[in-house]
Design a protein around this motif. Structure first.
Motif, short mmCIF file in Angstrom:
data_model
loop_
_atom_site.label_atom_id
_atom_site.label_comp_id
_atom_site.label_asym_id
_atom_site.label_seq_id
_atom_site.Cartn_x
_atom_site.Cartn_y
_atom_site.Cartn_z
N LEU A 182 -6.53 -5.77 -9.11
CA LEU A 182 -4.71 -5.33 -9.81
C LEU A 182 -3.41 -6.42 -8.85
N THR A 183 -3.80 -6.52 -8.20
CA THR A 183 -2.69 -7.80 -7.48
C THR A 183 -2.70 -9.11 -8.12
N ARG A 184 -3.75 -9.48 -9.38
CA ARG A 184 -3.83 -10.73 -10.50
C ARG A 184 -4.64 -10.20 -11.79
N PRO A 185 -3.06 -8.95 -12.15
CA PRO A 185 -3.55 -9.11 -13.76
C PRO A 185 -3.99 -9.35 -14.65
N ASN A 186 -3.48 -11.29 -14.53
CA ASN A 186 -3.37 -11.61 -15.83
C ASN A 186 -5.35 -12.47 -15.31
N ARG A 187 -5.46 -12.20 -14.73
CA ARG A 187 -7.55 -13.02 -14.23
C ARG A 187 -8.49 -11.95 -14.59
N THR A 188 -8.61 -11.49 -15.07
CA THR A 188 -10.38 -10.03 -14.90
C THR A 188 -10.99 -10.15 -16.04
N ASP A 207 3.21 -16.45 9.53
CA ASP A 207 2.75 -17.34 8.80
C ASP A 207 1.32 -17.30 8.07
N VAL A 208 0.98 -15.67 7.97
CA VAL A 208 -0.73 -15.89 6.91
C VAL A 208 0.45 -14.74 5.74
N VAL A 209 0.94 -14.94 5.69
CA VAL A 209 1.74 -14.26 4.58
C VAL A 209 1.75 -15.41 3.13
N THR A 210 0.44 -14.70 1.90
CA THR A 210 0.14 -14.93 1.28
C THR A 210 -0.94 -14.37 -0.20
N PRO A 211 -0.91 -14.39 -1.13
CA PRO A 211 -1.41 -13.14 -1.99
C PRO A 211 -2.49 -12.94 -1.02
N TRP A 212 -3.55 -13.31 -0.84
CA TRP A 212 -4.97 -13.05 -0.18
C TRP A 212 -4.33 -12.56 0.77
N PHE A 213 -3.63 -12.34 1.79
CA PHE A 213 -2.76 -11.37 3.35
C PHE A 213 -3.49 -10.39 3.12
N GLY A 214 -3.33 -8.98 2.66
CA GLY A 214 -4.50 -8.53 2.80
C GLY A 214 -5.44 -8.12 2.97
N GLU A 215 -6.43 -8.44 2.47
CA GLU A 215 -7.80 -8.85 2.35
C GLU A 215 -7.98 -9.59 4.20
N LYS A 237 -14.92 -16.40 12.70
CA LYS A 237 -15.04 -15.27 11.36
C LYS A 237 -13.68 -15.65 10.30
N SER A 238 -12.81 -15.33 11.68
CA SER A 238 -11.12 -14.62 10.56
C SER A 238 -11.16 -16.18 10.18
N SER A 239 -11.25 -17.18 10.61
CA SER A 239 -10.63 -18.19 9.99
C SER A 239 -11.61 -18.28 8.82
N ASP A 240 -12.86 -18.43 8.91
CA ASP A 240 -13.62 -18.71 7.66
C ASP A 240 -13.57 -17.46 6.60
N ALA A 241 -12.84 -16.93 6.69
CA ALA A 241 -12.50 -15.69 5.34
C ALA A 241 -11.61 -16.64 5.39
N TRP A 242 -10.34 -16.70 6.01
CA TRP A 242 -9.13 -16.81 5.23
C TRP A 242 -9.87 -18.59 4.29
N ASP A 243 -10.30 -19.35 4.57
CA ASP A 243 -10.07 -20.17 4.10
C ASP A 243 -11.42 -20.38 2.91
N GLU A 244 -11.96 -18.82 2.69
CA GLU A 244 -12.68 -18.47 1.44
C GLU A 244 -12.13 -17.49 0.61
N LEU A 245 -11.06 -17.31 0.65
CA LEU A 245 -9.81 -16.75 0.59
C LEU A 245 -9.60 -17.57 -0.18
N LYS A 246 -9.02 -18.81 0.65
CA LYS A 246 -7.68 -19.26 -0.17
C LYS A 246 -8.23 -20.70 -1.25
N GLU A 247 -9.79 -20.52 -0.92
CA GLU A 247 -10.48 -21.12 -2.14
C GLU A 247 -10.92 -20.29 -3.50
N ASP A 248 -11.06 -19.11 -3.19
CA ASP A 248 -11.12 -18.25 -4.55
C ASP A 248 -9.61 -18.35 -5.01
N TYR A 249 -8.93 -17.88 -4.27
CA TYR A 249 -7.16 -17.48 -5.08
C TYR A 249 -7.11 -19.51 -5.68
#
Lengths: 306, 442
Positions: free
Chosen positions: A57-63, B397-405, B430-442
């Motif tokens: 939902l937080t990426r509404p433009n990429r589905t 400093d971790v507030v990003t679009p993938w912060f919640g995950e 483990k936490s660091s790897d999750a960060w880098d993976e999510l950053k790449e994914d976004y």
């Protein structure tokens, strides 16, 4: 005239296939069916459709449409398999405990003794408590700082200092199972008691004439006759245990660490915290299929001998 | 017997009237919209509802702009707002948490407000971390509603009873004083840490990391938490040692939420606590706390590379993208934001009201000089310490679009280390790897 001639055969076929009562039933049931289609069938099919997309939902433009990726990704998801393992432990422990305790209680309630009705009513109380209230009650009981269980054990001199219950990863899942069992035993007891009441007294009389002991009568008369009740209890309670969420949400939120990270919690986090509706839907379908498969196994194994 | 319906209305009249009524019903919303073109919609979480409503009434009286006000509980707020955004519900102004800012900006749901001079004029009077917390990719997205930070509180009586003249200034001194308290039987677990998996957890973890001089990520947004000196290792190691080596923090900390921890501290179970600063008022209230009058605030203890830093958080008034798309609505929304987040009638009225009403912190420095606020603060704390610690607060400093995950994984990893399931290095990795993976994914 021509029109009438064309319509007549269709009408006749309908009349021939369905009688007046069937046709009336169809008309009267149609509104309910329509509502069911809208509120049950459509959401189920739509969630299946969603499970083929990477929807966040937080990426509404990429589905993007990802075919079965949401399902195949689960095989490599370590936390998903951890949650499956936790769910299996929780379900096996709680369903076994429910079956045994409910059997004992139903045998007790099947006897004639003073205050039996009062006891029956008291035993039903946990069933009447809503799940959320039940969870909050156990949260107070288990609390490591002011919990009733700690207070009781301390007062009785069983412990010298308050213990950590829900925060202890080795105990968490069993403590939650205990709260679940407490809530579910009354219903299971009723279901088993119905089976017990249905056993003809002639069978016991005949067994006595044949010289059967109490144990023999229990093993050879009571237990076989209770199989339909057990089947119902096993199917219902297994489904409830696998899908259970409330206690995990209120007592531990999947913690400490991942000690109570069961499948239903995993789906909740994925869907409503990470707002990943595609993968959340896929996981829900996996959970539904597992539940169906288990029910089928129970019916095939236990049901065959009923 | 004649029926009233037939006596007054014929079938044709009835149909005519029904058709007219239907047309009116369909047209009514459009007519209403046309009449109330300046009506705004505002949504907040359910805090200080009466104060908000009365301030809103004053806004309507002053500007002539009507505002439809709605609120929902904090626990469901983010999910509810996301649903509103996705569903296209009417919305002009809303409360935003700094934790959701990147997510909502990237999704295109909220709009920058730095084009409105009536709003940016207040930046010079706001705390630096407040302005930073409302800024994403160089654009400012609102004005402050409430801000606070994590404070280090201590029970003065227990510290004195242990034979110390002053509270600890470093994390090593916290251990030292706590061990003496344990030995003297003053407290079983002198330090209260609430490390349950809940929304507060990241605030506690950030405080521990920042006060040890560490960071979760570097300037480029890459994970730096595995760094020995300026990462998160030292902070987590301190917690693990505090629980399992020194026994000064209860192993139950992983099931202790912020509120439970606060109650335990209020009942006198602990000597030190890390809690939100606004809790100080409650802790020194004799009706709510058994340690009232003894609770003092001191600067956050520091670790090896630290400098008494703590984490600060922000909640602010934001503008929706749909409001920003219409210049007239955007102008009206900016006025509403200013009324709440800036000055109304020449003063920071709303922030002051919130502080006096529920003790909520404010992000504008001039309010520290307000005599009423000084008097209120000094009734239960030391306004100079409060002000000094606020100036050392840092944005997460971790507030990003993938912060919640990432936050889910990070919380589980920290808890696993505290429970001894894994070592500190593996948990942080483990936490660091999750960060880098999510950053790449976004």
């Amino acid at each position: 005239m021509t029109d009438t001639v064309n319509i007549q055969p269709g009408r006749s076929r309908l009349r021939a296939a369905f009688g007046y009562e069937e046709r009336s039933a169809m008309i009267f049931l149609a509104p309910v069916m329509l509502v069911l289609m809208l509120v049950a069938v459509f959401p189920i099919l739509y969630s299946l459709y969603l499970s083929f997309f990477r929807i966040k939902l937080t990426r509404p433009n990429r589905t993007p449409f990802v075919w079965l990726d949401n399902y195949t990704d689960l095989f490599g998801n370590e936390l998903f398999w951890t949650s499956v393992a936790r769910t299996v432990v929780f379900s096996v422990v709680s369903v076994s405990a429910i079956a045994v305790i409910a059997l004992l209680v139903s045998l007790l309630l099947n006897q004639d003794f003073r205050f039996r009705r009062v006891l029956s009513t008291i035993i039903l109380v946990p069933w009447a408590i809503p799940y959320v209230a039940n969870a909050l009650m156990w949260k107070w009981i288990y609390d490591s700082g002011y919990g009733a269980l700690n207070g009781l054990l301390f007062q009785l001199d069983f412990i010298s200092r308050y213990m950590v219950f829900l925060g202890d990863q080795n105990k968490t899942i069993y403590l939650i199972a205990n709260a679940f069992v407490w809530k579910e035993v009354p219903l299971a007891t009723i279901l088993l008691l119905v089976s017990l009441k249905a056993i003809p007294s002639d069978l016991y009389a005949a067994a006595r004439v044949d010289g059967a002991t109490v144990w023999s009568r229990f093993v050879h008369v009571t237990l076989p006759a209770m199989k339909p009740g057990f089947l119902l209890v096993m199917i219902y309670e297994t489904m409830m245990a696998i899908r259970h969420f409330d206690l995990f949400f209120i007592l531990t939120e999947g913690g400490p660490g991942d000690a109570s990270h069961v499948l239903s919690w995993h789906i909740y986090v994925e869907t409503f915290r990470n707002l990943s509706f595609g993968s959340g839907a896929a996981m829900s379908y996996v959970l539904a299929l597992v539940t169906f498969a288990l029910s089928y196994i129970f019916i095939r194994t236990l049901g065959r001998r009923v | 017997m004649s029926r009233p319906f037939n006596s007054h209305m014929r079938r044709r009249d009835f149909l005519r009237t029904s058709a007219a009524a239907g047309t009116m019903a369909l047209a009514a919303p459009r007519l209403a919209l046309a009449q109330g073109a300046s009506d705004l919609t505002m949504h907040t979480w359910s805090a200080a509802v009466d104060t908000v409503q009365s301030h809103l009434n004053a806004f309507t009286a002053s500007s002539g702009i009507n505002v439809n006000y709605g609120n929902s509980p904090w626990a469901q707020y983010r999910e509810g707002m996301v649903t509103k955004f996705v569903g296209g519900a009417p919305l002009d102004m809303m409360w935003v948490s700094d934790a959701w800012l990147p997510e909502w900006v990237e999704a295109g749901w909220i709009a920058p407000v730095d084009g409105f001079k009536n709003l940016t004029q207040y930046n010079s009077e706001a705390e630096e971390f407040c302005n930073d917390s409302m800024t994403y990719n160089g654009r400012q997205y609102g004005l402050t509603y409430y801000t606070d930070y994590m404070a280090f509180l201590y029970d003065e009586e227990k510290v004195k009873a242990a034979g110390f003249d002053a509270p600890p200034t470093t994390w090593d001194e916290v251990v030292e004083q706590s061990l003496v308290m344990k030995e003297k039987g003053i407290s079983d677990y002198p330090m209260m840490l609430a490390m349950a998996q809940e929304s507060w957890l990241i605030e506690f973890m950030s405080t521990l990391v920042f006060s040890h001089g560490g960071r979760f990520i570097d300037e480029n947004g890459m994970s730096s938490m595995t760094s020995e000196k300026d990462g998160a290792m030292e902070a987590l190691q301190w917690v693990v040692d505090a629980v399992s080596k020194h026994g000064i923090v209860s192993p139950a900390c992983v099931e202790t939420g912020e509120l439970s921890g606060l109650k335990a501290f209020a009942s006198g179970n602990h000597a030190f606590a890390m809690v939100a600063k606004y809790r100080l008022r409650m802790l020194n209230d004799p009706e709510q706390s058994q340690v009232a009058g003894n609770v003092q605030q001191t600067l956050m203890p520091k670790g090896g590379n630290g400098a008494h830093n703590t984490v600060g958080w922000m909640r602010f008034h934001g503008m929706s993208s749909q409001a920003a798309a219409d210049p007239i609505r955007a102008e009206a929304t900016a006025k509403l934001i200013e009324w709440f987040g800036g000055k109304s009638d020449g003063a920071y009225k709303f922030q002051k009201l919130l502080f006096l009403d529920i003790g909520a912190g404010f992000g504008v420095k001039p309010l520290f000089d307000d005599p009423e606020i000084k008097a209120a603060y000094n009734a239960y704390g030391d306004v100079e310490v409060i002000k000094a610690q606020q100036s050392l607060a840092m944005q997460k400093d971790v507030v990003t679009p993938w912060f919640g995950e990432w936050n889910e994984t990070n919380g589980t990893a920290w808890q696993s280390a505290i429970l001894g399931n894994t070592d500190v290095a593996s948990a942080i990795a483990k936490s660091s790897d999750a960060w880098d993976e999510l950053k790449e994914d976004y």
